[in-house]
Design a protein around this motif. Structure first.
Motif, PDB file in Angstrom:
ATOM      1  N   THR A 312      43.032  42.319  42.578  1.00  0.00           N
ATOM      2  CA  THR A 312      42.356  41.052  42.864  1.00  0.00           C
ATOM      3  C   THR A 312      41.215  41.255  43.851  1.00  0.00           C
ATOM      4  O   THR A 312      40.173  40.593  43.763  1.00  0.00           O
ATOM      5  CB  THR A 312      43.354  40.020  43.413  1.00  0.00           C
ATOM      6  OG1 THR A 312      44.336  39.750  42.414  1.00  0.00           O
ATOM      7  CG2 THR A 312      42.661  38.718  43.792  1.00  0.00           C
ATOM      8  N   ALA A 315      38.369  42.544  41.915  1.00  0.00           N
ATOM      9  CA  ALA A 315      37.783  41.459  41.139  1.00  0.00           C
ATOM     10  C   ALA A 315      36.865  40.610  42.000  1.00  0.00           C
ATOM     11  O   ALA A 315      35.786  40.192  41.560  1.00  0.00           O
ATOM     12  CB  ALA A 315      38.900  40.593  40.527  1.00  0.00           C
ATOM     13  N   LEU A 334      34.868  42.859  34.369  1.00  0.00           N
ATOM     14  CA  LEU A 334      35.914  42.414  35.289  1.00  0.00           C
ATOM     15  C   LEU A 334      37.136  43.311  35.167  1.00  0.00           C
ATOM     16  O   LEU A 334      37.697  43.763  36.171  1.00  0.00           O
ATOM     17  CB  LEU A 334      36.284  40.961  34.988  1.00  0.00           C
ATOM     18  CG  LEU A 334      37.499  40.409  35.741  1.00  0.00           C
ATOM     19  CD1 LEU A 334      37.250  40.399  37.236  1.00  0.00           C
ATOM     20  CD2 LEU A 334      37.849  39.005  35.236  1.00  0.00           C
ATOM     21  N   GLU A 370      39.894  34.645  39.554  1.00  0.00           N
ATOM     22  CA  GLU A 370      39.332  35.651  38.648  1.00  0.00           C
ATOM     23  C   GLU A 370      39.457  35.245  37.188  1.00  0.00           C
ATOM     24  O   GLU A 370      38.761  35.794  36.331  1.00  0.00           O
ATOM     25  CB  GLU A 370      40.023  36.995  38.871  1.00  0.00           C
ATOM     26  CG  GLU A 370      41.491  36.999  38.486  1.00  0.00           C
ATOM     27  CD  GLU A 370      42.161  38.322  38.789  1.00  0.00           C
ATOM     28  OE1 GLU A 370      42.384  39.090  37.834  1.00  0.00           O
ATOM     29  OE2 GLU A 370      42.443  38.591  39.969  1.00  0.00           O
ATOM     30  N   LEU A 373      35.621  33.107  36.276  1.00  0.00           N
ATOM     31  CA  LEU A 373      34.519  33.524  37.139  1.00  0.00           C
ATOM     32  C   LEU A 373      33.299  32.633  36.963  1.00  0.00           C
ATOM     33  O   LEU A 373      32.557  32.394  37.923  1.00  0.00           O
ATOM     34  CB  LEU A 373      34.137  34.981  36.847  1.00  0.00           C
ATOM     35  CG  LEU A 373      35.034  36.072  37.432  1.00  0.00           C
ATOM     36  CD1 LEU A 373      34.381  37.433  37.236  1.00  0.00           C
ATOM     37  CD2 LEU A 373      35.316  35.836  38.905  1.00  0.00           C
TER      38      LEU A 373
END
Length: 386
Positions: A312, A315, A334, A370, A373
């Motif tokens: 995370t 990300a 990503l 995430e 986005l």
């Protein structure tokens, strides 16, 4: 472990957040794991990145966003890099010149400890300078792909300052920040410890905000390796992670004066032990008049599960790249960014290690998600298209 891989060359920049790496070598933890580690000091992050990418380094103390950017092929030649260990979370600060500090204080409406209030004060100072046809303010950061860059930009933009239009952002190696501020080449900077404290001690800077006051938990430095190296030498990787974990535990349990003295050596960070001690304790002098501010989470080395890489965090770093036009938004990118932070390698080497959630916790703005986005990025009025 193969004998020819027992010797490792690891590049680093002289910063306090490389502490676990220094301690792992200097207190013998790496040697006890069968590793002969040669630490090589560099001046710039581009040097560290390039030598890692071409194999001159087996591993590196590296800005976490560089590992992501290299793997995505943005800003440089694409080289798959993995980060199986977080050397540090947090640890940066924004420092400004006495002149800018006075100007912002005169235009402050609110609490000087509130980043949103200071960002708005900066916007007023910027507007005043434009009206007077003065040169734009200049701020230093260590690399385009760095937490320093993203923290400066996020803070400025929250107050209405466009970091690409209203001010100048320039790249400076960490050891050169203080001299540039003292000589008036920059009006402020964001850098890791101990260089903010050095500026304050010399009377040329005021620490405005710790990075932990902007983001409660943010991946800062990684132990980075080429992906190919981890595939070819898994036992060496695991041994190095174990040595770093033991070093992080030692730092948390030892007399902090001992750790500060070790880091103060010329071949490590090379500044006064008293400055490093303040960094390790999260007790920083923020102004030349001796005023101090404390935050126990200023620099997280092994505490609170900070060692374990969390996808995370990768990300979020990718999202900042997308916000500022460094990378396009795509599901493939990503996923590739998240794959850089290799929690699986960490867990294989250190299965019993404490884990912790890694929420970013920004001081303002949309909550990071995430899974969407596009919506996250659209919530920012100031951003760039790639």
């Amino acid at each position: 472990m193969t004998a020819e891989r027992e010797h490792l060359r690891i590049g680093f920049i002289p910063l306090a957040d490389a502490a676990s790496l220094f301690v792992a070598v200097d207190k013998g933890f790496a040697a006890q794991e069968g590793l002969d580690v040669e630490l090589v000091q560099e001046v710039s992050w581009s040097n560290v990145r390039d030598k890692l990418n071409i194999g001159m380094f087996d591993a590196a103390h590296l800005l976490a966003p560089i590992a992501v950017a290299s793997s995505l092929g943005v800003g440089h030649v694409k080289t798959p890099i993995v980060a199986p260990y977080n050397l540090a979370m947090n640890g940066n600060a924004i420092t400004i010149s006495p002149t800018l500090h006075e100007a912002m204080r005169a235009r402050l409406d609110g609490d000087a400890l509130d980043p949103l209030a200071t960002a708005r004060a900066l916007a007023r100072v910027v507007a005043d300078r434009k009206a007077a046809q003065a040169e734009p303010l200049t701020f230093g950061m260590t690399f385009p792909f760095s937490g320093h860059n993203y923290q400066l930009r996020y803070w400025m933009a929250a107050g209405g300052v466009d970091p690409d239009e209203d001010v100048r952002l320039v790249v400076l190696p960490p050891p050169y920040m203080v001299g540039s501020l003292a000589q008036g080449h920059v009006d402020g900077f964001c850098v890791g410890a101990p260089w903010n404290s050095v500026a304050v001690d010399l009377g040329v800077g005021h620490i405005l905000h710790f990075s932990v006051e902007l983001f409660s938990r943010c991946a800062e430095k990684s132990l980075a390796m080429r992906e190919s190296f981890t595939l070819e030498h898994p036992n060496v990787v695991a041994a190095l992670l174990r040595a770093l974990h033991r070093a992080a535990r030692f730092i948390g349990e030892a007399d902090p004066h001992e750790i500060a003295a070790l880091l103060a050596r010329p071949d490590r960070v090379g500044v006064g032990a008293d400055v490093i001690l303040r960094t390790l304790q999260g007790r920083l002098k923020i102004a030349p008049d001796g005023a101090t501010r404390e935050n126990a989470r200023y620099l997280l080395l092994g505490q609170e599960g900070a060692e374990r890489p969390d996808p995370t965090q990768a990300a979020w770093l990718y999202a900042q790249m997308a916000r500022w036009g460094q990378a396009p938004v795509s599901t493939a990118l990503l996923d590739a960014a998240k794959a850089v932070f290799r929690a699986d390698l960490f867990d294989a080497a250190l299965p019993a290690t404490t884990r912790s959630g890694d929420a970013i916790g920004a001081f303002c703005g949309p909550k990071f998600d995430e899974r969407d986005l596009d919506a996250y990025l659209a919530a920012f009025p100031i951003r760039r298209a790639p």
